[in-house]
Design a protein around this motif. Sequence first.
Motif, PDB file in Angstrom:
ATOM      1  N   MET A 233      -7.581   3.558 -12.890  1.00  0.00           N
ATOM      2  CA  MET A 233      -6.412   2.827 -12.388  1.00  0.00           C
ATOM      3  C   MET A 233      -6.448   2.688 -10.874  1.00  0.00           C
ATOM      4  SD  MET A 233      -3.914   1.251 -13.856  1.00  0.00           S
ATOM      5  CE  MET A 233      -2.736   1.369 -12.500  1.00  0.00           C
ATOM      6  N   ASP A 234      -7.227   3.511 -10.188  1.00  0.00           N
ATOM      7  CA  ASP A 234      -7.228   3.515  -8.726  1.00  0.00           C
ATOM      8  C   ASP A 234      -7.557   2.147  -8.156  1.00  0.00           C
ATOM      9  OD1 ASP A 234      -6.516   6.136  -8.666  1.00  0.00           O
ATOM     10  OD2 ASP A 234      -8.538   6.915  -8.311  1.00  0.00           O
ATOM     11  N   SER A 235      -8.616   1.528  -8.682  1.00  0.00           N
ATOM     12  CA  SER A 235      -9.014   0.211  -8.167  1.00  0.00           C
ATOM     13  C   SER A 235      -7.921  -0.819  -8.407  1.00  0.00           C
ATOM     14  CB  SER A 235     -10.319  -0.245  -8.824  1.00  0.00           C
ATOM     15  OG  SER A 235     -11.390   0.596  -8.477  1.00  0.00           O
ATOM     16  N   PHE A 236      -7.328  -0.799  -9.604  1.00  0.00           N
ATOM     17  CA  PHE A 236      -6.258  -1.758  -9.910  1.00  0.00           C
ATOM     18  C   PHE A 236      -5.079  -1.577  -8.966  1.00  0.00           C
ATOM     19  CE2 PHE A 236      -8.432  -1.567 -14.064  1.00  0.00           C
ATOM     20  CZ  PHE A 236      -8.602  -2.920 -14.317  1.00  0.00           C
ATOM     21  N   SER A 237      -4.689  -0.324  -8.709  1.00  0.00           N
ATOM     22  CA  SER A 237      -3.538  -0.068  -7.841  1.00  0.00           C
ATOM     23  C   SER A 237      -3.810  -0.474  -6.395  1.00  0.00           C
ATOM     24  CB  SER A 237      -3.147   1.415  -7.902  1.00  0.00           C
ATOM     25  OG  SER A 237      -4.203   2.237  -7.435  1.00  0.00           O
TER      26      SER A 237
ATOM     27  N   ALA B 225      10.632  -7.133   2.533  1.00  0.00           N
ATOM     28  CA  ALA B 225       9.345  -7.129   3.228  1.00  0.00           C
ATOM     29  C   ALA B 225       8.357  -8.023   2.487  1.00  0.00           C
ATOM     30  CB  ALA B 225       8.796  -5.709   3.335  1.00  0.00           C
ATOM     31  N   ARG B 226       7.271  -8.337   3.163  1.00  0.00           N
ATOM     32  CA  ARG B 226       6.239  -9.188   2.558  1.00  0.00           C
ATOM     33  C   ARG B 226       5.394  -8.354   1.590  1.00  0.00           C
ATOM     34  NH1 ARG B 226       0.929 -10.212   3.710  1.00  0.00           N
ATOM     35  NH2 ARG B 226       0.138 -12.268   3.103  1.00  0.00           N
ATOM     36  N   VAL B 227       5.263  -8.854   0.371  1.00  0.00           N
ATOM     37  CA  VAL B 227       4.499  -8.157  -0.656  1.00  0.00           C
ATOM     38  C   VAL B 227       3.262  -8.978  -1.000  1.00  0.00           C
ATOM     39  CG1 VAL B 227       4.510  -7.472  -3.094  1.00  0.00           C
ATOM     40  CG2 VAL B 227       6.465  -6.940  -1.654  1.00  0.00           C
ATOM     41  N   GLU B 228       2.138  -8.299  -1.188  1.00  0.00           N
ATOM     42  CA  GLU B 228       0.907  -8.970  -1.602  1.00  0.00           C
ATOM     43  C   GLU B 228       0.924  -9.087  -3.131  1.00  0.00           C
ATOM     44  OE1 GLU B 228      -2.272  -6.633  -0.022  1.00  0.00           O
ATOM     45  OE2 GLU B 228      -1.393  -6.602   1.983  1.00  0.00           O
ATOM     46  N   TRP B 229       1.373 -10.241  -3.620  1.00  0.00           N
ATOM     47  CA  TRP B 229       1.580 -10.399  -5.054  1.00  0.00           C
ATOM     48  C   TRP B 229       0.287 -10.356  -5.851  1.00  0.00           C
ATOM     49  CZ3 TRP B 229       5.890  -9.481  -7.410  1.00  0.00           C
ATOM     50  CH2 TRP B 229       7.100  -9.617  -6.714  1.00  0.00           C
ATOM     51  N   GLY B 230      -0.823 -10.729  -5.214  1.00  0.00           N
ATOM     52  CA  GLY B 230      -2.107 -10.624  -5.909  1.00  0.00           C
ATOM     53  C   GLY B 230      -2.422  -9.185  -6.268  1.00  0.00           C
ATOM     54  N   ALA B 231      -2.176  -8.281  -5.311  1.00  0.00           N
ATOM     55  CA  ALA B 231      -2.408  -6.858  -5.550  1.00  0.00           C
ATOM     56  C   ALA B 231      -1.421  -6.313  -6.574  1.00  0.00           C
ATOM     57  CB  ALA B 231      -2.281  -6.082  -4.239  1.00  0.00           C
ATOM     58  N   VAL B 232      -0.191  -6.822  -6.552  1.00  0.00           N
ATOM     59  CA  VAL B 232       0.817  -6.377  -7.520  1.00  0.00           C
ATOM     60  C   VAL B 232       0.402  -6.774  -8.939  1.00  0.00           C
ATOM     61  CG1 VAL B 232       3.201  -6.681  -8.295  1.00  0.00           C
ATOM     62  CG2 VAL B 232       2.710  -6.425  -5.861  1.00  0.00           C
ATOM     63  N   MET B 233      -0.041  -8.011  -9.108  1.00  0.00           N
ATOM     64  CA  MET B 233      -0.454  -8.468 -10.434  1.00  0.00           C
ATOM     65  C   MET B 233      -1.690  -7.710 -10.930  1.00  0.00           C
ATOM     66  SD  MET B 233       1.748 -10.608 -11.507  1.00  0.00           S
ATOM     67  CE  MET B 233       2.964  -9.555 -10.656  1.00  0.00           C
ATOM     68  N   THR B 234      -2.595  -7.387 -10.004  1.00  0.00           N
ATOM     69  CA  THR B 234      -3.760  -6.579 -10.380  1.00  0.00           C
ATOM     70  C   THR B 234      -3.326  -5.198 -10.842  1.00  0.00           C
ATOM     71  OG1 THR B 234      -5.124  -7.762  -8.761  1.00  0.00           O
ATOM     72  CG2 THR B 234      -5.984  -5.678  -9.597  1.00  0.00           C
ATOM     73  N   GLY B 235      -2.352  -4.623 -10.140  1.00  0.00           N
ATOM     74  CA  GLY B 235      -1.824  -3.323 -10.538  1.00  0.00           C
ATOM     75  C   GLY B 235      -1.197  -3.364 -11.920  1.00  0.00           C
TER      76      GLY B 235
ATOM     77  N   GLU C 101       0.822  -1.210   0.000  1.00  0.00           N
ATOM     78  CA  GLU C 101       0.000   0.000   0.000  1.00  0.00           C
ATOM     79  C   GLU C 101       0.858   1.263   0.000  1.00  0.00           C
ATOM     80  OE1 GLU C 101      -3.729   2.078   0.205  1.00  0.00           O
ATOM     81  OE2 GLU C 101      -3.262  -0.043  -0.172  1.00  0.00           O
ATOM     82  N   GLY C 102       1.966   1.226   0.730  1.00  0.00           N
ATOM     83  CA  GLY C 102       2.775   2.430   0.892  1.00  0.00           C
ATOM     84  C   GLY C 102       3.800   2.669  -0.199  1.00  0.00           C
ATOM     85  N   ILE C 103       4.203   1.623  -0.934  1.00  0.00           N
ATOM     86  CA  ILE C 103       5.244   1.767  -1.950  1.00  0.00           C
ATOM     87  C   ILE C 103       4.710   1.492  -3.351  1.00  0.00           C
ATOM     88  CG2 ILE C 103       7.481   0.953  -2.761  1.00  0.00           C
ATOM     89  CD1 ILE C 103       8.145   0.167   0.110  1.00  0.00           C
ATOM     90  N   LEU C 104       4.109   0.326  -3.530  1.00  0.00           N
ATOM     91  CA  LEU C 104       3.750  -0.102  -4.881  1.00  0.00           C
ATOM     92  C   LEU C 104       2.499   0.582  -5.409  1.00  0.00           C
ATOM     93  CD1 LEU C 104       4.619  -3.884  -4.545  1.00  0.00           C
ATOM     94  CD2 LEU C 104       5.986  -2.038  -5.523  1.00  0.00           C
ATOM     95  N   ARG C 105       1.533   0.835  -4.542  1.00  0.00           N
ATOM     96  CA  ARG C 105       0.321   1.519  -5.020  1.00  0.00           C
ATOM     97  C   ARG C 105       0.641   2.912  -5.568  1.00  0.00           C
ATOM     98  NH1 ARG C 105      -4.975   3.554  -1.583  1.00  0.00           N
ATOM     99  NH2 ARG C 105      -5.985   4.588  -3.336  1.00  0.00           N
ATOM    100  N   PRO C 106       1.367   3.772  -4.818  1.00  0.00           N
ATOM    101  CA  PRO C 106       1.708   5.083  -5.406  1.00  0.00           C
ATOM    102  C   PRO C 106       2.633   4.962  -6.612  1.00  0.00           C
ATOM    103  CG  PRO C 106       2.757   4.794  -3.256  1.00  0.00           C
ATOM    104  CD  PRO C 106       1.765   3.694  -3.405  1.00  0.00           C
ATOM    105  N   LEU C 107       3.443   3.906  -6.657  1.00  0.00           N
ATOM    106  CA  LEU C 107       4.308   3.704  -7.827  1.00  0.00           C
ATOM    107  C   LEU C 107       3.467   3.448  -9.070  1.00  0.00           C
ATOM    108  CD1 LEU C 107       7.099   3.309  -9.112  1.00  0.00           C
ATOM    109  CD2 LEU C 107       6.945   0.886  -8.467  1.00  0.00           C
ATOM    110  N   PHE C 108       2.445   2.605  -8.959  1.00  0.00           N
ATOM    111  CA  PHE C 108       1.573   2.334 -10.099  1.00  0.00           C
ATOM    112  C   PHE C 108       0.875   3.612 -10.576  1.00  0.00           C
ATOM    113  CE2 PHE C 108       1.088  -2.213  -8.364  1.00  0.00           C
ATOM    114  CZ  PHE C 108       2.130  -2.660  -9.159  1.00  0.00           C
TER     115      PHE C 108
END
Length: 255
Positions: A217-221, A141-151, A63-70
Amino acid sequence: MRWWPVFKKEMRLYFGSPVAYVVGTFFLVISGWFFSQILLFYNMSSMQAAMQPQMAQSLNPTEGILRPLFSNMAVVLLFFMPMVTMRLFAEEKRSGTLELLLTYPVRDGEILLGKFLAAGALYVLLLALTLLYPGMVSYFARVEWGAVMTGYLGLLLLGGTFLAVGILLSSMTENQIVAGFATFGILLGLWVVGWGADFAGGTLRTVLQYVSITDHMDSFSKGVLDTKDVVYYVTAMAFALFLALRSLEAKRWKG
């Protein structure tokens, strides 16, 4: 498979000229810069959380790194996708090779498909290289790969829509610079139209939010796969390609 020669030709042109290397380098450098800044901010937040344990519960690398990156990568694409598509048809028109191509035993739709898939292949390659960023985060750190693939699915659909719009504009002019700027102008307009939703109300607000190309894109991220957003991108992509096909057919009939 009559689109295959067109696809191979475009891939040779991409990698036989500076286009793929320039676009790829700047896209990765700018995306990497955003990643580094977001990561630094997250690290500072982590150090503050170490002194205030209640803050640590709200820290999440995905949420803190990958979401704003997307979200930032979606904006970066506004500038680079027009460079990928601007020459696809415009340069062929200017040099006169489009007329020759249209005389080959290949349908207009197959020509369009070959060029679209070539641009898409280059884009997928660029996205694949950015997998390094979530890979680095997952090492620490632990990454939620499901959310990453959705992004990444969201970025794939968004980029495909950008490419379709760019191909449409390239099919309507003989000047690739005009095609590039026109594509950027339309995509920018479809982005900023969402800002007007903040000052609108009722039905107008809903319409502006739906039309805004990056708001979906918000929902995907966030790791949420919303059918509404998928339908929006697929429909926009198909509509732009349909208009590009009509543009090619008009060119064939005009001779």
